[in-house]
Design a protein around this motif. Structure first.
Motif, mmCIF file in Angstrom:
data_model
loop_
_atom_site.group_PDB
_atom_site.id
_atom_site.type_symbol
_atom_site.label_atom_id
_atom_site.label_comp_id
_atom_site.label_asym_id
_atom_site.label_seq_id
_atom_site.Cartn_x
_atom_site.Cartn_y
_atom_site.Cartn_z
ATOM 1 N N GLU A 132 0.813 -1.221 0.000
ATOM 2 C CA GLU A 132 0.000 0.000 0.000
ATOM 3 C C GLU A 132 0.848 1.273 0.000
ATOM 4 N N SER A 136 2.512 1.133 -4.030
ATOM 5 C CA SER A 136 1.465 1.948 -4.632
ATOM 6 C C SER A 136 1.757 3.448 -4.601
ATOM 7 N N ASN A 153 -1.775 -0.883 -6.186
ATOM 8 C CA ASN A 153 -3.013 -1.279 -5.512
ATOM 9 C C ASN A 153 -3.273 -2.783 -5.648
ATOM 10 N N THR A 155 -3.695 -5.069 -3.472
ATOM 11 C CA THR A 155 -4.637 -5.681 -2.536
ATOM 12 C C THR A 155 -6.079 -5.259 -2.789
ATOM 13 N N GLN A 156 -6.326 -4.568 -3.887
ATOM 14 C CA GLN A 156 -7.676 -4.108 -4.201
ATOM 15 C C GLN A 156 -8.202 -4.694 -5.503
ATOM 16 N N ASP A 157 -7.623 -5.800 -5.916
ATOM 17 C CA ASP A 157 -8.041 -6.474 -7.134
ATOM 18 C C ASP A 157 -7.742 -7.970 -6.971
ATOM 19 N N SER A 158 -8.685 -8.807 -7.356
ATOM 20 C CA SER A 158 -8.511 -10.250 -7.126
ATOM 21 C C SER A 158 -7.331 -10.819 -7.905
ATOM 22 N N ASN A 161 -4.079 -9.452 -6.427
ATOM 23 C CA ASN A 161 -3.856 -9.998 -5.096
ATOM 24 C C ASN A 161 -3.247 -11.397 -5.156
ATOM 25 N N THR A 241 -6.394 -8.540 2.599
ATOM 26 C CA THR A 241 -7.669 -8.075 2.026
ATOM 27 C C THR A 241 -8.879 -8.407 2.885
ATOM 28 N N GLU A 244 -12.007 -9.265 0.897
ATOM 29 C CA GLU A 244 -12.692 -8.290 0.041
ATOM 30 C C GLU A 244 -12.175 -8.381 -1.393
ATOM 31 N N PHE A 245 -12.925 -7.779 -2.315
ATOM 32 C CA PHE A 245 -12.565 -7.750 -3.735
ATOM 33 C C PHE A 245 -12.462 -9.151 -4.338
ATOM 34 N N THR A 247 -11.383 -11.964 -3.033
ATOM 35 C CA THR A 247 -10.080 -12.581 -2.752
ATOM 36 C C THR A 247 -10.161 -13.598 -1.620
#
Length: 298
Positions: A132, A136, A153, A155-158, A161, A241, A244-245, A247
């Protein structure tokens, strides 16, 4: 000496068997029983015990129908396949680099092994900070020194991640697996390499026809450990995560079932049993396949 071993074998082994039975075996059997009931954590829906609240295979059928469970299984399978390849390649490369190294071999072994001492949530939160803030914001983000969307980013996308988990797990596990490979390399007789040199084999030919076949026992152990550990991955998934997202992995999926289904612990236990069967089947299949290769080498 054998009589001494026989005399003290039972007194020393019996406490371990009793502890294993009380801590592992009995809870496992109770968990399997509860997976066939309407268990709600602190009570049984429709009865006072598991038999009165018996629902048969309903929890198992509903688990396979559950979209979150199917997605978590596929996501875990993708990650495990990638991790098995990455960890083994990096660990073997480290072992080949260190094998036969001079005075600095102890330093490099300790350095490569050190990440394995970290684990759980601490490891995940360390890498969360790296992804992060360092990746990022400082390096790969739009305003970073080397903009690169794949590492921004994560940790904000499967999909990203998966790569984030792969980097973290490879960094942590490769040093430990490296030690297993180094032990295997140390057990290969120099006579085999001398015979290959006499036959005119180059480095890659010796690696393929001598090193790899003789390392099959090490491959068996490493493959088993990486497979089982990656399928059971939980804490890093929570830290990075928290599912989330899209994952969520299998272990985290089981942990979240009561929250998703109004305290249906019976379904959570059913998914845990399915989880156990999957790990057992995959791991044992891998061991059988690699064991056959060991027999061929002999």
């Amino acid at each position: 000496m054998n009589s001494v071993y026989k005399k003290w074998f039972a007194p020393f082994v019996l406490p371990a068997f009793i502890l294993f039975g009380l801590v592992v075996l009995v809870p496992f059997i109770i968990g399997v029983l509860y997976s066939f009931s309407a268990w709600r954590g602190v009570y049984f829906a429709g009865g006072s015990n598991a038999f009165e609240a018996w629902v048969g295979f309903e929890n198992y059928l509903r688990s396979f129908e559950n979209e979150n469970f199917r997605k978590a299984f596929i996501y875990t399978l993708k990650f495990t396949v990638m991790a098995v390849v990455a960890v083994n390649v990096v660990a073997l490369a480290q072992a080949l680099f260190l094998h036969g190294l001079g005075k600095m071999v102890g330093f490099f072994r300790a350095t490569f092994f050190l990440p394995n001492l970290l684990g759980g949530l601490a490891l995940g939160y360390i890498w969360l900070f790296i992804y992060e803030n360092v990746f990022s914001k400082m390096l790969f983000g739009p305003n970073g020194s080397m903009p690169f969307d794949l590492l921004n980013n994560m940790t904000q996308d499967s999909g990203k991640n998966l790569i984030a988990l792969l980097i973290m797990v490879t960094w942590q596990m490769s040093g430990y697996m490296m030690l297993i490979y180094i032990t295997g390399l140390s057990n290969i007789s120099d006579d085999l390499y001398e015979a290959a040199d006499i036959d005119g084999a180059n480095y890659w030919q010796k690696l393929r026809h001598v090193t790899f076949p003789m390392l099959m026992p090490s491959f068996t152990v490493v493959f088993f450990m990486v497979l089982s550990n990656c399928f059971k991955l939980l804490d890093p998934n929570v830290a990075l995560t928290n599912g989330e997202f899209s994952t969520r992995m299998l272990a985290l999926q089981i942990l979240r079932v009561p929250k998703d289904t109004t305290n249906n612990y019976g379904m959570a236990q059913a998914q845990a049993v399915i989880f156990f069967i999957i790990i057992a089947v995959v791991s044992l299949t891998q061991v059988v396949i690699t064991k056959r290769k060991e027999v061929e080498v002999q």
